[in-house]
Design a protein around this motif. Structure first.
Motif, short mmCIF file in Angstrom:
data_model
loop_
_atom_site.label_atom_id
_atom_site.label_comp_id
_atom_site.label_asym_id
_atom_site.label_seq_id
_atom_site.Cartn_x
_atom_site.Cartn_y
_atom_site.Cartn_z
N GLU A 60 39.77 51.26 51.05
CA GLU A 60 38.69 51.03 50.25
C GLU A 60 38.48 52.25 49.20
O GLU A 60 37.88 53.14 49.74
N VAL B 287 35.98 52.81 46.13
CA VAL B 287 34.85 52.22 45.33
C VAL B 287 34.28 53.27 44.78
O VAL B 287 34.07 54.50 44.90
N THR C 269 35.09 48.11 42.90
CA THR C 269 36.26 48.38 43.92
C THR C 269 37.52 48.41 43.08
O THR C 269 37.87 47.49 42.58
N SER D 186 41.51 47.72 47.39
CA SER D 186 41.22 47.24 48.78
C SER D 186 42.40 46.64 49.23
O SER D 186 42.68 45.63 48.66
#
Ligand code: ATP
Length: 133
Positions: free
Chosen positions: A7, A9, A14, A17
């Motif tokens: 992930e 971020v 985001t 992912s």
């Protein structure tokens, strides 16, 4: 060998992912690899490229520094800014590089120099990563 969840971020969004086979992060004390089932880890990151592998193919993401956290087979990268190599705007990075170089050449005060150097570093790494796509 399995996968781990990656992930990436930023405060806005985001950026990545996905399940990956491995990832290599730009740690402040050097690059480090994360494989599936890695032990828990928290590390500060510097401006650099994050590399990850899916189906044997390497992908690159620009990271402006931040933190990497590994826990329960999830690698979470928190960064002020990040973008996939494919999304890097080369003209923008070139313009940012020129602006930063001009500020450095003008020798502004120390705070401005530190900022200009960080900005230059981001632009240089973005240009390098844009070559890898
Ligand atoms: P600039 O001076 O061009 O804004 P910067 O290094 O100051 O560059 P950042 O603060 O790192 O920019 O990022 C601000 C936002 O712009 C982030 O969402 C980042 O993903 C995006 N961004 C910055 N430069 C580029 C680029 N060359 N290509 C694509 N996205 C970029």
């Amino acid at each position: 060998m399995g996968t781990l969840q990656l992930e990436v971020v930023t405060p806005d969004k985001t950026v990545v992912s996905t399940a990956v086979e491995m990832a290599v992060c730009p740690g402040v004390e050097g690059e480090f690899g994360v494989l599936p089932q890695h032990v828990s880890l928290l590390s500060a990151l510097k401006i650099g490229g994050l590399r990850y592998r899916i189906d044997g193919k390497d992908e690159y993401v620009f990271i402006s520094g931040g933190f990497a956290d590994v826990n329960n087979n999830v690698l979470t990268v928190l960064a002020e800014s990040a973008e996939r190599a494919a999304d890097i705007d080369t003209a923008r990075a070139l313009a940012a590089k020129e602006r930063a170089e001009k500020r450095i050449a003008e020798h502004a005060d120390n705070i401005d120099m530190t900022r200009a150097e960080a900005s230059l570093q981001r632009a240089v790494v973005r240009l390098q990563l844009a070559q890898s796509r």
